[in-house]
Design a protein around this motif. Structure first.
Motif, PDB file in Angstrom:
ATOM      1  N   GLY A  58      -6.637   6.923  -4.919  1.00  0.00           N
ATOM      2  CA  GLY A  58      -6.407   6.187  -3.684  1.00  0.00           C
ATOM      3  C   GLY A  58      -7.469   5.121  -3.523  1.00  0.00           C
ATOM      4  O   GLY A  58      -8.373   4.972  -4.351  1.00  0.00           O
ATOM      5  N   ASP A  68      -2.283   1.747   0.953  1.00  0.00           N
ATOM      6  CA  ASP A  68      -1.201   2.074   0.022  1.00  0.00           C
ATOM      7  C   ASP A  68      -1.468   1.331  -1.282  1.00  0.00           C
ATOM      8  O   ASP A  68      -1.567   0.105  -1.301  1.00  0.00           O
ATOM      9  CB  ASP A  68       0.137   1.648   0.624  1.00  0.00           C
ATOM     10  CG  ASP A  68       1.331   2.054  -0.222  1.00  0.00           C
ATOM     11  OD1 ASP A  68       1.180   2.247  -1.449  1.00  0.00           O
ATOM     12  OD2 ASP A  68       2.426   2.167   0.349  1.00  0.00           O
ATOM     13  N   ASP A  71       0.577  -1.732  -2.239  1.00  0.00           N
ATOM     14  CA  ASP A  71       0.486  -2.989  -1.487  1.00  0.00           C
ATOM     15  C   ASP A  71      -0.221  -4.060  -2.314  1.00  0.00           C
ATOM     16  O   ASP A  71      -0.999  -3.755  -3.220  1.00  0.00           O
ATOM     17  CB  ASP A  71      -0.271  -2.788  -0.173  1.00  0.00           C
ATOM     18  CG  ASP A  71       0.573  -2.105   0.887  1.00  0.00           C
ATOM     19  OD1 ASP A  71       1.815  -2.091   0.758  1.00  0.00           O
ATOM     20  OD2 ASP A  71      -0.007  -1.579   1.851  1.00  0.00           O
TER      21      ASP A  71
END
Length: 124
Positions: A58, A68, A71
């Motif tokens: 992440g 995200d 993105d």
């Protein structure tokens, strides 16, 4: 005209934090995905190309807000923003969608129905 050219040619840079290190990453126009940015941070930190750290799990802002990874950089970040790459140790204990068991295949795939499936079919 000169101002327009500088705007078009402007290169975006972002500070990527991986563990205790910070890397300045030039992102061009920022059209890449955030996953790319996290991978660049891991590659620069881990000279074994992720063998030590594993894949990034992440990416987040300093305040903990998760982003995200699908993105696009220039849609979520601004010039000189700082982001932190999350690694397997950082997300240990968090429920992750990819860790959920896969649904069982229907019994009919094998060409034979299980006794439970037969009962459900006959009952309907």
């Amino acid at each position: 005209s000169s101002l327009v050219m500088r705007q078009v040619c402007r290169l975006m840079k972002v500070f990527v934090h991986v563990r205790e290190k910070t890397f300045l990453v030039h992102c061009g126009d920022g059209g890449q995905k955030l996953r790319w940015l996290a991978n660049v941070g891991v590659a620069r930190y881990d000279k074994t190309l992720g063998m030590e750290l594993g894949l990034p799990r992440g990416i987040r802002f300093e305040d903990g807000t998760r982003l995200d990874m699908a993105d696009v950089i220039n849609a979520k970040l601004q010039e000189d923003d700082h982001v932190w790459v999350l690694l397997r140790d950082d997300v240990a204990g968090e429920e992750q969608p990819e860790s959920k068991p896969l649904p069982k295949k229907p019994a009919a795939v094998s060409g034979r129905l299980s006794p439970n499936t037969k009962r459900r079919v006959l009952a309907s």
